[in-house]
Design a protein around this motif. Structure first.
Motif, short mmCIF file in Angstrom:
data_model
loop_
_atom_site.label_atom_id
_atom_site.label_comp_id
_atom_site.label_asym_id
_atom_site.label_seq_id
_atom_site.Cartn_x
_atom_site.Cartn_y
_atom_site.Cartn_z
N VAL A 15 18.22 -26.78 30.29
CA VAL A 15 18.66 -27.55 29.14
C VAL A 15 18.17 -28.98 29.33
O VAL A 15 18.44 -29.59 30.37
CB VAL A 15 20.20 -27.54 29.01
CG1 VAL A 15 20.64 -28.35 27.80
CG2 VAL A 15 20.71 -26.10 28.91
N ALA A 62 21.50 -34.46 28.47
CA ALA A 62 22.92 -34.34 28.85
C ALA A 62 23.80 -35.20 27.97
O ALA A 62 24.69 -35.90 28.44
CB ALA A 62 23.12 -34.69 30.32
N SER A 105 25.63 -26.31 28.01
CA SER A 105 25.94 -25.97 29.39
C SER A 105 27.29 -25.27 29.49
O SER A 105 27.44 -24.28 30.23
CB SER A 105 25.94 -27.25 30.25
OG SER A 105 26.26 -26.95 31.59
N THR A 110 27.84 -21.58 30.89
CA THR A 110 28.75 -21.41 32.02
C THR A 110 29.80 -20.35 31.71
O THR A 110 30.11 -19.50 32.55
CB THR A 110 29.44 -22.75 32.35
OG1 THR A 110 28.45 -23.70 32.76
CG2 THR A 110 30.47 -22.58 33.47
N HIS A 162 21.82 -21.86 34.96
CA HIS A 162 21.07 -22.87 34.22
C HIS A 162 21.17 -24.20 34.93
O HIS A 162 21.99 -24.38 35.85
CB HIS A 162 21.60 -23.01 32.79
CG HIS A 162 22.99 -23.58 32.73
ND1 HIS A 162 24.12 -22.82 33.02
CD2 HIS A 162 23.46 -24.83 32.42
CE1 HIS A 162 25.20 -23.57 32.89
NE2 HIS A 162 24.82 -24.79 32.53
N VAL A 169 20.85 -28.59 33.77
CA VAL A 169 20.68 -29.59 32.71
C VAL A 169 19.92 -30.77 33.29
O VAL A 169 20.35 -31.36 34.29
CB VAL A 169 22.05 -30.06 32.17
CG1 VAL A 169 21.85 -31.05 31.03
CG2 VAL A 169 22.89 -28.88 31.70
N ALA A 205 29.52 -29.16 35.32
CA ALA A 205 28.22 -28.92 34.69
C ALA A 205 27.08 -29.21 35.67
O ALA A 205 27.07 -30.25 36.32
CB ALA A 205 28.07 -29.80 33.45
N VAL A 255 24.36 -30.74 36.09
CA VAL A 255 23.48 -31.77 35.54
C VAL A 255 22.73 -32.47 36.66
O VAL A 255 23.32 -32.87 37.67
CB VAL A 255 24.30 -32.81 34.74
CG1 VAL A 255 23.38 -33.89 34.18
CG2 VAL A 255 25.08 -32.13 33.62
#
Length: 410
Positions: free
Chosen positions: A10, A13, A21, A25, A31, A33, A94, A96
């Motif tokens: 992705v 953010a 996300s 999840t 995945h 971000v 997340a 990220v």
């Protein structure tokens, strides 16, 4: 070069990327971000100090997350929105990675490769969630102005003290332009406003916020396929936080000198399309009139017990004298943003340069977009609307992941 392999990448953010996300999840889909700056960075780095959301706090809702503060009827600042989204990311841990600049995206066997400042990523799916605020849009006329005039876009504007002493020209009468023009006028500046196409909307009507009515009437859920033609870049409606409306006639009453759209400069003066000003203001006011009429019809139909409110007087505004170039110290370009998809190496753009998609699904297998205006609903780019599109794309990605996998290129 280090290469990270994952199911989905992705890009971005902000609210779109984080909503995506969360939906991935929830489905147990691997995945990552990637974010160029920090989580929700644009909410505090590209908003002025007094900025507030146009929608009330209670309507700030994302998948698995909603506003739970003490002021549901208030309007969050940009910094508060950034903090809200950061808390959202932490709430579900997340994945990220910040400070990662995505430079190229291109097809490989079975998926996509991304070249970034942190190495390469290989993924079966990519969701471009960079939104509409990638690149400030500044008209070509900016290059014709004298070097001594200080110019900046709303992305870089913070407060009146940031500008040099003297009169200011604000170009653009959307929500940002009108709010900044009012702030400058109240700070004692001489302010000129170049008025282009925009929409007026009452902040409150018959005892409720405009967004409350839009939700009740289903306006925010209107889908793009119900429009008579392509949505284009329709102007955002202008509202102000609090209970008072914000429109061009009110600004004129506050001392702002209004003009038609900026055409250029000649003979030492700015040139404006003042002949169109009355029609532009009338068109904007007509949008508010249609809104009030829709609310009235809804109240009559449902029998809601709400106060009666009379219509305001007809809106009008008279153009002022065009200022001389040497009479303006600064220009604030409230002319919006453009998207930057030059790093996407895939045949998914139309003649206008915009990515062609259906509900965020492009013709290139495994490539999706999220967070665009009118992506599917009127609210697709809103904090309260992007989640529905993220849920849809997550289902599409989950279905594709369940199919017989194709080996990714090494």
């Amino acid at each position: 070069m280090i290469e990270t392999v994952t199911g989905t990448v992705v890009v971005g953010a902000g609210q779109a990327g984080l909503a995506m996300s969360r939906c991935l999840t929830d489905r147990g889909l691997p995945h990552v971000v990637l974010e160029r700056a920090g989580i929700a960075d644009s909410w505090h780095s590209r908003r002025w100090d007094s900025f507030r959301l146009l929608s009330p706090n209670w309507q700030t809702r994302l998948p698995g997350w909603h506003y739970a503060g003490a002021d549901p009827g208030g309007f969050m600042t940009g910094t508060e929105v950034a903090r809200y989204l950061q808390d959202y990311a932490w709430s579900f841990d997340a994945p990220v990675r910040t400070g990662v600049d995505v430079r190229r995206l291109y097809r490989v066997a079975g998926g996509w490769r991304l070249t970034t400042s942190a190495g390469r990523f290989l993924a079966r799916s990519v969701v471009v969630a960079t939104g509409d605020l990638a690149r400030p849009r500044i008209p070509a006329v900016a290059a014709d102005l004298p070097a001594r005039i200080h110019q900046l876009h709303t992305a870089d504007y913070r407060n009146p003290d940031q500008l040099p002493p003297g009169a200011v020209l604000v170009v653009g009468a959307g929500p940002s332009g009108q709010q900044i023009a009012l702030e400058l006028a109240r700070a004692g500046r001489t302010v000129h406003l170049a008025v282009g196409r925009h929409k007026a909307l009452p902040r409150r009507y018959r005892g409720h916020d405009a967004y409350c009515w839009m939700e009740r009437l289903g306006m925010l859920d209107r889908t793009v396929d119900t429009l008579p033609g392509p949505p284009g870049r329709t102007p955002n409606a202008v509202l102000a936080g609090g209970t008072r409306d914000l429109d061009v006639p009110r600004l004129a009453g506050e001392g702002v000198v209004v003009h038609g759209r900026l055409l250029g400069c000649a003979d030492g003066r700015f040139r404006f399309g003042d002949d169109d000003l009355a029609a532009v203001v009338a068109d904007a006011a007509a949008n508010a009139t249609r809104f009030r009429r829709a609310v009235d019809e809804f109240v009559t139909r449902t029998g809601m017990d709400v106060p009666v409110e009379s219509a305001p007087p007809a809106a009008s505004a008279q153009a002022g004298t065009a200022p001389a170039l040497d009479g303006i110290a600064a220009v604030v370009w409230a002319t919006g943003f453009g998207r930057d998809h030059g790093w996407i190496e895939a045949p998914v753009s139309g003649m206008d340069g915009e990515i062609v998609h259906s509900r965020g699904v492009t013709a290139a297998a495994g490539l999706y977009v999220l967070g665009l205006r009118w992506q599917y609903r009127r609210s697709s780019s809103f904090l309260d609307g992007v989640g529905a599109d993220a849920q849809y794309l997550a289902e599409v990605i989950a279905e594709r992941a369940a199919e017989r996998p194709t080996a990714l290129a090494a």
